[in-house]
Design a protein around this motif. Structure first.
Motif, mmCIF file in Angstrom:
data_model
loop_
_atom_site.group_PDB
_atom_site.id
_atom_site.type_symbol
_atom_site.label_atom_id
_atom_site.label_comp_id
_atom_site.label_asym_id
_atom_site.label_seq_id
_atom_site.Cartn_x
_atom_site.Cartn_y
_atom_site.Cartn_z
ATOM 1 N N LEU A 161 0.816 -1.206 0.000
ATOM 2 C CA LEU A 161 0.000 0.000 0.000
ATOM 3 C C LEU A 161 0.851 1.258 0.000
ATOM 4 O O LEU A 161 0.413 2.314 -0.469
ATOM 5 C CB LEU A 161 -0.932 0.005 1.209
ATOM 6 N N ASP A 162 2.068 1.177 0.508
ATOM 7 C CA ASP A 162 2.946 2.339 0.621
ATOM 8 C C ASP A 162 3.670 2.607 -0.708
ATOM 9 O O ASP A 162 3.429 1.950 -1.713
ATOM 10 C CB ASP A 162 3.949 2.117 1.745
ATOM 11 N N GLY A 163 4.613 3.563 -0.661
ATOM 12 C CA GLY A 163 5.259 4.008 -1.885
ATOM 13 C C GLY A 163 6.589 3.375 -2.207
ATOM 14 O O GLY A 163 7.087 3.510 -3.322
ATOM 15 N N SER A 164 7.218 2.677 -1.249
ATOM 16 C CA SER A 164 8.496 2.026 -1.504
ATOM 17 C C SER A 164 8.747 0.999 -0.409
ATOM 18 O O SER A 164 8.082 1.021 0.632
ATOM 19 C CB SER A 164 9.645 3.041 -1.547
ATOM 20 N N ARG A 165 9.729 0.119 -0.648
ATOM 21 C CA ARG A 165 10.038 -0.909 0.337
ATOM 22 C C ARG A 165 11.379 -1.539 -0.008
ATOM 23 O O ARG A 165 11.925 -1.357 -1.096
ATOM 24 C CB ARG A 165 8.967 -1.991 0.391
ATOM 25 N N ASP A 166 11.898 -2.307 0.939
ATOM 26 C CA ASP A 166 13.095 -3.098 0.722
ATOM 27 C C ASP A 166 12.821 -4.089 -0.412
ATOM 28 O O ASP A 166 11.742 -4.666 -0.505
ATOM 29 C CB ASP A 166 13.446 -3.842 2.016
ATOM 30 N N TYR A 167 13.813 -4.317 -1.267
ATOM 31 C CA TYR A 167 13.608 -5.205 -2.409
ATOM 32 C C TYR A 167 13.787 -6.678 -2.053
ATOM 33 O O TYR A 167 13.331 -7.547 -2.801
ATOM 34 C CB TYR A 167 14.563 -4.837 -3.548
ATOM 35 N N PHE A 168 14.452 -6.951 -0.926
ATOM 36 C CA PHE A 168 14.776 -8.330 -0.591
ATOM 37 C C PHE A 168 13.985 -8.898 0.574
ATOM 38 O O PHE A 168 13.701 -10.086 0.613
ATOM 39 C CB PHE A 168 16.271 -8.456 -0.273
ATOM 40 N N LYS A 169 13.625 -8.073 1.534
ATOM 41 C CA LYS A 169 12.998 -8.632 2.735
ATOM 42 C C LYS A 169 11.877 -7.727 3.237
ATOM 43 O O LYS A 169 11.821 -6.540 2.940
ATOM 44 C CB LYS A 169 14.042 -8.834 3.831
ATOM 45 N N GLN A 170 10.982 -8.356 4.008
ATOM 46 C CA GLN A 170 9.901 -7.634 4.658
ATOM 47 C C GLN A 170 10.437 -7.072 5.970
ATOM 48 O O GLN A 170 10.947 -7.827 6.795
ATOM 49 C CB GLN A 170 8.743 -8.583 4.956
ATOM 50 N N THR A 190 3.811 -11.836 5.478
ATOM 51 C CA THR A 190 5.042 -11.474 6.185
ATOM 52 C C THR A 190 6.170 -12.466 5.976
ATOM 53 O O THR A 190 7.338 -12.131 6.186
ATOM 54 C CB THR A 190 4.762 -11.346 7.697
ATOM 55 N N GLU A 191 5.861 -13.679 5.553
ATOM 56 C CA GLU A 191 6.897 -14.696 5.377
ATOM 57 C C GLU A 191 7.401 -14.767 3.936
ATOM 58 O O GLU A 191 8.262 -15.595 3.627
ATOM 59 C CB GLU A 191 6.366 -16.070 5.806
ATOM 60 N N THR A 192 6.875 -13.937 3.063
ATOM 61 C CA THR A 192 7.268 -13.998 1.654
ATOM 62 C C THR A 192 8.729 -13.577 1.485
ATOM 63 O O THR A 192 9.180 -12.593 2.069
ATOM 64 C CB THR A 192 6.379 -13.062 0.813
ATOM 65 N N THR A 193 9.458 -14.334 0.682
ATOM 66 C CA THR A 193 10.855 -14.000 0.391
ATOM 67 C C THR A 193 11.056 -13.940 -1.118
ATOM 68 O O THR A 193 10.302 -14.531 -1.892
ATOM 69 C CB THR A 193 11.805 -15.052 0.993
ATOM 70 N N GLY A 194 12.111 -13.239 -1.514
ATOM 71 C CA GLY A 194 12.419 -13.115 -2.928
ATOM 72 C C GLY A 194 12.582 -11.661 -3.319
ATOM 73 O O GLY A 194 12.217 -10.748 -2.570
ATOM 74 N N TYR A 195 13.146 -11.424 -4.486
ATOM 75 C CA TYR A 195 13.357 -10.064 -4.995
ATOM 76 C C TYR A 195 12.014 -9.516 -5.458
ATOM 77 O O TYR A 195 11.306 -10.147 -6.255
ATOM 78 C CB TYR A 195 14.366 -10.101 -6.142
ATOM 79 N N VAL A 196 11.636 -8.350 -4.968
ATOM 80 C CA VAL A 196 10.260 -7.888 -5.128
ATOM 81 C C VAL A 196 9.857 -7.718 -6.595
ATOM 82 O O VAL A 196 8.706 -7.986 -6.963
ATOM 83 C CB VAL A 196 10.028 -6.574 -4.327
ATOM 84 N N THR A 197 10.787 -7.312 -7.465
ATOM 85 C CA THR A 197 10.446 -7.159 -8.881
ATOM 86 C C THR A 197 10.043 -8.505 -9.473
ATOM 87 O O THR A 197 9.093 -8.605 -10.262
ATOM 88 C CB THR A 197 11.624 -6.552 -9.659
ATOM 89 N N ASP A 198 10.746 -9.568 -9.067
ATOM 90 C CA ASP A 198 10.393 -10.916 -9.519
ATOM 91 C C ASP A 198 9.037 -11.342 -8.970
ATOM 92 O O ASP A 198 8.221 -11.948 -9.677
ATOM 93 C CB ASP A 198 11.449 -11.928 -9.060
ATOM 94 N N LEU A 199 8.795 -11.033 -7.697
ATOM 95 C CA LEU A 199 7.553 -11.458 -7.059
ATOM 96 C C LEU A 199 6.336 -10.815 -7.724
ATOM 97 O O LEU A 199 5.304 -11.471 -7.919
ATOM 98 C CB LEU A 199 7.583 -11.109 -5.571
#
Length: 455
Positions: A161-170, A190-199
């Motif tokens: 919902l926000d405008g940016s985030r870490d690309y690797f971890k929550q 909250t348990e999702t892992t992976g590079y956010v662009t890929d996800l």
């Protein structure tokens, strides 16, 4: 009347009714006649940081292929120089000032704000047409439930919902961080892992796969290449050694990921045999930012100003059989035009009770049926910055930082045809043009509500 005749009449009536019901059903009718739509938006990318925009260092073969298969808008603008209001204008087809959404959501009070309830989004329009609708990626248009994508026309939401985030971890260190966590239709992952662009791409491909037999609208809003500058190690090693700036190297690696992932979406459409009936849009949300080493050359300025480098963006559309391949359109267009254009492609009009849309249907202009420019004027306002582009002329004001750290308001007049880099201020030599554009800007802004007076 004999029994056989009655039976025959009944059968004919039944078949006629079934046929009529199928014809009237939006979902059924759209499945064979209306295009699927995939609208892809990148975040804070530089105007010059794509191959089709002339970059010699950054290779973007997949995005370039979209441009080669369709039209590139050489004077494509967004309605705001920063993320959230630009997206608000894009999704509604209206200047976001009309519903008070002029600036980013950056304060504690902004947690209660978003796109006004009176507005209709792309999701609303296409859902009403029987499309399956998805918003995937960055939302940044309101955190409260009433502003949630699932309540603004999107059947499916996966993203933040926000405008940016870490690309690797929550990362959750404080309560507001939950808005940076990936979620699926309201459920925090909250348990999702992976590079956010890929996800985000994985989810888009899954959505397309699940809805391949019916019309779909996918709004794919990547966080790349917005800060933080997080690049995958294997992509960093592929960056040319001639690039020495560490931040620039990360940007190039992040752009490579973005391009590869967009290529994955196009490949899935090809695999499923959907490409010929899918309209694809790619654009950036605003100009490149000072914080991510992006390059807007030859344009002046960066994200947050009203110079061209903040509001003119890479923008391409492909629609096989309808839009000429490898073409360029040189008249002024704005992201607000995408909503009416996409609706026209679906042979539809805005749904009932939609406020007046500022954008124009671009299809007649792209086909040559209308040889005029879609817009006589386009307008901008962001904090102290104002701008009015009318034909080749641009009047603007903005505050510029001085040597002592203070900011001073400056006024400009440019001829964009002769001076796209905005180096020659014609303010004093054309006072009549300054007055004309300034007064017309004031007329445009006169009836706008105040910032955040509409919720």
């Amino acid at each position: 009347m004999n029994t056989k005749l009655l039976f025959s009449i009944a059968m004919i009536l039944s078949i006629s009714i079934i046929t009529l019901m199928c014809f009237l059903s939006p979902a059924h009718a759209k499945s064979s006649t209306s295009p699927n739509i995939v609208l892809i938006i990148s975040d804070d990318a530089g105007y010059a940081d794509f191959g089709f925009q002339g970059s010699k260092i950054i290779e973007t073969p997949n995005i370039d292929a979209i441009a080669k298969s369709g039209v590139t808008f050489t004077r494509g603008y967004v309605s705001a120089p920063v993320c959230a209001p630009s997206r608000a204008g894009l999704l509604t087809g209206r200047y976001q000032q009309r519903f008070s959404f002029e600036r980013n959501l950056t304060t504690k009070e902004d947690l209660n704000r978003g796109i006004a309830q009176s507005e209709k989004t792309m999701g609303d329009h296409f859902k009403a047409l029987g499309y399956r609708t998805a918003a995937i990626g960055k939302w940044h248009l309101g955190n409260k439930d009433v502003y949630h994508p699932n309540n603004r026309g999107f059947d499916h939401f996966y993203g933040l919902l926000d405008g940016s985030r870490d690309y690797f971890k929550q990362v959750i260190k404080k309560p507001a961080d939950k808005y940076k966590v990936l979620q699926r239709n309201g459920e925090l992952l909250t348990e999702t892992t992976g590079y956010v662009t890929d996800l985000l791409t994985n989810e888009t491909i899954d959505f397309i796969e699940r809805n391949k037999t019916q019309p779909f609208f996918a709004y794919v809003s990547y966080t790349a290449v917005h800060t933080p500058m997080h690049a995958q190690a294997h992509r960093l090693t592929a960056v040319p050694e001639s690039v020495v700036d560490p931040k620039r190297r990360k940007l190039i690696a992040m752009t490579a990921s973005l391009d590869d992932n967009i290529g994955r979406i196009i490949a899935k459409l090809d695999q499923l045999g959907l490409s010929e009936n899918t309209l694809v849009v790619f654009l950036n949300d605003n100009g490149g930012a000072l914080t991510n080493a992006s390059i807007n050359a030859p344009l002046r300025g960066y994200k947050g100003s009203t110079f061209e480098g903040a509001i003119r963006v890479p923008m391409v559309v492909k629609w096989p059989g309808h839009i000429k391949e490898n073409s360029h359109y040189d008249q002024t267009v704005i992201s607000l035009d995408l909503l009416p254009t996409l609706l026209a492609a679906a042979n539809a009009k805005p749904i009932e009770n939609t406020p007046t849309i500022d954008g124009k249907n671009l299809l007649p202009y792209l086909s040559g049926a209308n040889a005029s420019s879609p817009h006589e004027s386009i307008f901008f306002k962001y904090h102290s910055g104002r701008a009015h582009i009318k034909g080749d002329w641009k009047w603007m004001t903005t505050k510029l930082k001085q040597a002592d750290g203070s900011k001073k308001l400056f006024k400009f007049l440019f001829n964009l045809k002769n001076d796209p880099a905005e180096q020659n201020n014609l303010l004093n030599s054309h006072p009549e043009k300054v007055t004309e554009l300034r007064l017309e800007w004031q007329d445009w802004f006169f009836d706008m509500p105040g910032i955040w007076t509409q919720l």
